[in-house]
Design a protein around this motif. Structure first.
Motif, PDB file in Angstrom:
ATOM      1  N   PRO A 190     -25.228  42.678 -14.104  1.00  0.00           N
ATOM      2  CA  PRO A 190     -25.390  41.527 -14.997  1.00  0.00           C
ATOM      3  C   PRO A 190     -25.405  41.933 -16.468  1.00  0.00           C
ATOM      4  N   GLU A 191     -25.006  40.991 -17.306  1.00  0.00           N
ATOM      5  CA  GLU A 191     -25.197  41.179 -18.746  1.00  0.00           C
ATOM      6  C   GLU A 191     -26.690  41.072 -19.026  1.00  0.00           C
ATOM      7  N   GLY A 192     -27.095  41.653 -20.116  1.00  0.00           N
ATOM      8  CA  GLY A 192     -28.494  41.586 -20.486  1.00  0.00           C
ATOM      9  C   GLY A 192     -28.699  42.176 -21.864  1.00  0.00           C
ATOM     10  N   GLU A 193     -29.929  42.576 -22.139  1.00  0.00           N
ATOM     11  CA  GLU A 193     -30.268  43.115 -23.455  1.00  0.00           C
ATOM     12  C   GLU A 193     -29.504  44.396 -23.778  1.00  0.00           C
ATOM     13  N   GLN A 194     -29.051  45.124 -22.750  1.00  0.00           N
ATOM     14  CA  GLN A 194     -28.360  46.388 -22.992  1.00  0.00           C
ATOM     15  C   GLN A 194     -26.938  46.423 -22.436  1.00  0.00           C
TER      16      GLN A 194
ATOM     17  N   GLU B  47     -23.147  44.104 -22.332  1.00  0.00           N
ATOM     18  CA  GLU B  47     -22.342  42.940 -22.705  1.00  0.00           C
ATOM     19  C   GLU B  47     -20.901  43.208 -22.306  1.00  0.00           C
TER      20      GLU B  47
ATOM     21  N   GLU C  26     -16.143  38.466 -16.851  1.00  0.00           N
ATOM     22  CA  GLU C  26     -17.456  38.182 -16.279  1.00  0.00           C
ATOM     23  C   GLU C  26     -17.412  36.892 -15.472  1.00  0.00           C
TER      24      GLU C  26
ATOM     25  N   LYS D 104     -25.904  33.420 -13.288  1.00  0.00           N
ATOM     26  CA  LYS D 104     -26.872  33.422 -14.386  1.00  0.00           C
ATOM     27  C   LYS D 104     -27.877  34.536 -14.162  1.00  0.00           C
ATOM     28  N   PRO D 105     -27.872  35.585 -14.955  1.00  0.00           N
ATOM     29  CA  PRO D 105     -26.950  35.851 -16.052  1.00  0.00           C
ATOM     30  C   PRO D 105     -25.555  36.199 -15.541  1.00  0.00           C
TER      31      PRO D 105
END
Length: 107
Positions: free
Chosen positions: A26-30, A32, A84, A89-90
């Motif tokens: 998943p995408e996240g804080e670290q 993209e 993606e 979600k995410p």
């Protein structure tokens, strides 16, 4: 996923990228993902994506903002050429979509 985040960029392999997709990372804080270089306006393409061998200012600015956001937080990885699944979600890595004119990409 954390393995790829701890590797120097020069050590990241195609297999590492394939594992992002196979694992549905998943995408996240670290992390993209961008399928292609961003373009200004719906239905438009960045000049690089259409073979012009130059990156438009909109794409440069969007990518720079992502990189700066990672630098100002915990670090991270922006992976260009990954579609993606936005329904998840995410969003998760769905498919490799090579950027044209890049090593490993289509001409």
């Amino acid at each position: 996923m954390t393995d790829i985040l701890s590797k120097p960029i020069r050590d990241i392999t195609h297999a590492d990228i394939e594992s992002l997709v196979a694992s549905g990372v998943p995408e996240g804080e670290q992390m993209e993902f961008k399928k292609e270089l961003p373009a200004k306006g719906t239905g438009k393409q960045d000049p690089w994506m259409s073979g012009q061998k130059r990156i438009g200012s909109h794409a440069k600015n969007k990518i720079l903002k992502e990189v700066v956001a990672f630098a100002n937080a915990y670090g991270g990885l922006l992976v260009l050429g990954i579609e993606e699944d936005g329904k998840a979600k995410p969003a998760v890595a769905k498919k490799i979509c090579p950027i044209p004119g890049i090593v490993g990409g289509s001409p």
